[in-house]
Design an enzyme around this catalytic site. Sequence first.
Site, short mmCIF file in Angstrom:
data_model
loop_
_atom_site.label_atom_id
_atom_site.label_comp_id
_atom_site.label_asym_id
_atom_site.label_seq_id
_atom_site.Cartn_x
_atom_site.Cartn_y
_atom_site.Cartn_z
N ASP A 296 -64.13 15.37 -17.08
CA ASP A 296 -65.66 15.46 -17.08
C ASP A 296 -65.73 17.09 -17.39
OD1 ASP A 296 -68.30 16.14 -17.00
OD2 ASP A 296 -68.30 14.70 -15.23
N ARG A 298 -68.54 18.67 -18.49
CA ARG A 298 -69.99 19.31 -18.54
C ARG A 298 -70.07 20.29 -17.39
NH1 ARG A 298 -72.60 13.66 -17.29
NH2 ARG A 298 -70.96 13.43 -15.93
#
Length: 383
Positions: A296, A298
């Site tokens: 991930d 983000r």
Amino acid sequence: MPGPDGTRLPPFYSPRPEAGDHSHDGDVEQADFLVSAHNPTLAVEHPPTPSAEPQTQPPPDSLLSPAFTPPATPGTATPSHATSATPREPRGIPVDSTVPTGGCGSKQPQLLETLPEVECVVRARIPTTSGTEMFLHLYTNNVDNKEHLAIVFGGQIRSKSLDAVREGETEMDRLVRGAYTGRLFPGRTTSGLDTTPGPADGQATPSEAPQPPLVRIHSECYTGETVWSARCDCGEQLDEAARLMSLPGNQSGGIIVYLRQEGRGIGLGEKLKAYNLQDLGSDTVEANLLLRHPADARSYGLATAMLRDLGQTEIRLLTNNPDKIRAVEGPHREIAVKERVAMVPLSWKGRGGFRAPEVEGYLKTKIEKMGHMLDMAGLSRGT
């Protein structure tokens, strides 16, 4: 609705809210995954028969087996006397990131030392197909060249940077970029509060906002939102967040922060490569790692800065990911997440949605490898 040849077409969006209909509001307290797109090839073979009670289906067997059942989310048990027909807003689970037992996940997200600088450059009223109005805010920032968005429900939520007076601008400039109060109408020439009939944004009283607004931090997903992909639940999450924020009884408003970070931050091209790796046998986390990306990638600093610009210091966060709570709060807890509000797939509640082997595997991986919490209490009993 019937198609040109008389066949029944699958719906593509979650049910529209009807005035005064809160019969399903309690469903939101059980998990955070919903999808607006239905795959026509996976549509239910037999259309639902009219009934006084909502038709429900149990969750997929693969996610109910002991190996894949996630830990119960604290505080989501439904009282024995409660029923799904009880009108109420989505119930949040109180959280507190300042204590280890606050229900905010075990991971320590990497936080920026300072928040990015953001500016809302334009705002426009958007009448929606469900009859609800919202205001679309477009933001620029000092860390990337992307235009991020805030979808705002409720007139009491306003942008500080948008409302700020800019050197040399005229009243018409302010009207055109959306820095006005009240409503626009033909012939209006000033940006100050008008006296025409109709709802006036920015004039809410404290009694109209009894609790912090619902907030969804949503990362762009072209495949799930635009081409009806059954590999993820992103389209349904976006659709359901908007539905919940536009319920007739929601007086606290809502904000969907739409961040342009496709594919959990790796971009659309790399995301499509990851899809091919998934077809070769990898799960969504393994595929990212094989492409030499984080599981991930983000970041939520922009979301925190945008929420602050919208005047928010306390929010109720729509998410199944407890680790996102601390990430959204910012490096110095500029935002306090007071509650985590969860959602469940529409198909698990018997309200449409879709089922596919790909999305089942996607949800299982989120639970097992990414720590997402899905409380499925009561679903197998048809509640």
